[in-house]
Design a protein around this motif. Structure first.
Motif, PDB file in Angstrom:
ATOM      1  N   GLU A 298      21.059   0.498  17.870  1.00 10.65           N
ATOM      2  CA  GLU A 298      20.405  -0.638  17.218  1.00 10.65           C
ATOM      3  C   GLU A 298      21.382  -1.776  16.930  1.00 10.65           C
ATOM      4  OE1 GLU A 298      17.948  -1.607  13.130  1.00 10.65           O
ATOM      5  OE2 GLU A 298      18.131   0.457  13.798  1.00 10.65           O
TER       6      GLU A 298
ATOM      7  N   TRP B  34      22.282  -3.736  20.109  1.00  8.29           N
ATOM      8  CA  TRP B  34      21.196  -4.626  20.550  1.00  8.29           C
ATOM      9  C   TRP B  34      21.033  -5.816  19.625  1.00  8.29           C
ATOM     10  CZ3 TRP B  34      19.484  -5.209  25.123  1.00  8.29           C
ATOM     11  CH2 TRP B  34      19.549  -4.152  26.018  1.00  8.29           C
TER      12      TRP B  34
ATOM     13  N   GLU C  71      23.730   1.092  24.077  1.00  9.36           N
ATOM     14  CA  GLU C  71      22.676   1.795  23.349  1.00  9.36           C
ATOM     15  C   GLU C  71      22.978   1.715  21.867  1.00  9.36           C
ATOM     16  OE1 GLU C  71      22.278   5.787  24.768  1.00  9.36           O
ATOM     17  OE2 GLU C  71      21.220   5.159  26.553  1.00  9.36           O
TER      18      GLU C  71
ATOM     19  N   HIS D 112      28.836   3.911  22.775  1.00 11.61           N
ATOM     20  CA  HIS D 112      28.099   3.523  23.976  1.00 11.61           C
ATOM     21  C   HIS D 112      28.074   2.002  24.092  1.00 11.61           C
ATOM     22  CE1 HIS D 112      24.849   3.238  26.885  1.00 11.61           C
ATOM     23  NE2 HIS D 112      25.059   4.509  27.135  1.00 11.61           N
TER      24      HIS D 112
END
Length: 88
Positions: free
Chosen positions: A59, A62, A57, A54
């Motif tokens: 951890e 980000w 999306e 993705h």
């Protein structure tokens, strides 16, 4: 590593060409908006039993994005500049 990238029709041609030429990706243009392209990507991943990575999306994704502002700020400081604003 072979990969397939599914993009909506709104994606600029330059982005598609870069993915194909510089990264060797197979690019499929599908759907008028990102959600439609993402649905096709999910279908392809299931059909070919391949992982779906993705684009925003997760951890680790980000964490990578979260360092961007700090990195830009540090690079600008090296040349004596400051950020006025960041627009995403």
């Amino acid at each position: 590593i072979a990969c397939t990238v599914v993009l909506p029709t709104t994606t600029p041609d330059a982005v598609r060409r870069k993915l194909e030429k510089e990264y060797g990706a197979e690019v499929i243009v599908e759907g008028a908006v990102w959600d439609e392209a993402n649905e096709r990507a999910k279908q392809l991943a299931a059909e070919y039993e391949r992982p779906l990575v993705h684009p925003f999306e997760g951890e680790t994704t980000w964490k990578g994005h979260s360092t961007l502002v700090q990195e830009v700020d540090e690079q600008l400081a090296e040349i004596g500049k400051k950020m006025d604003a960041i627009v995403c």
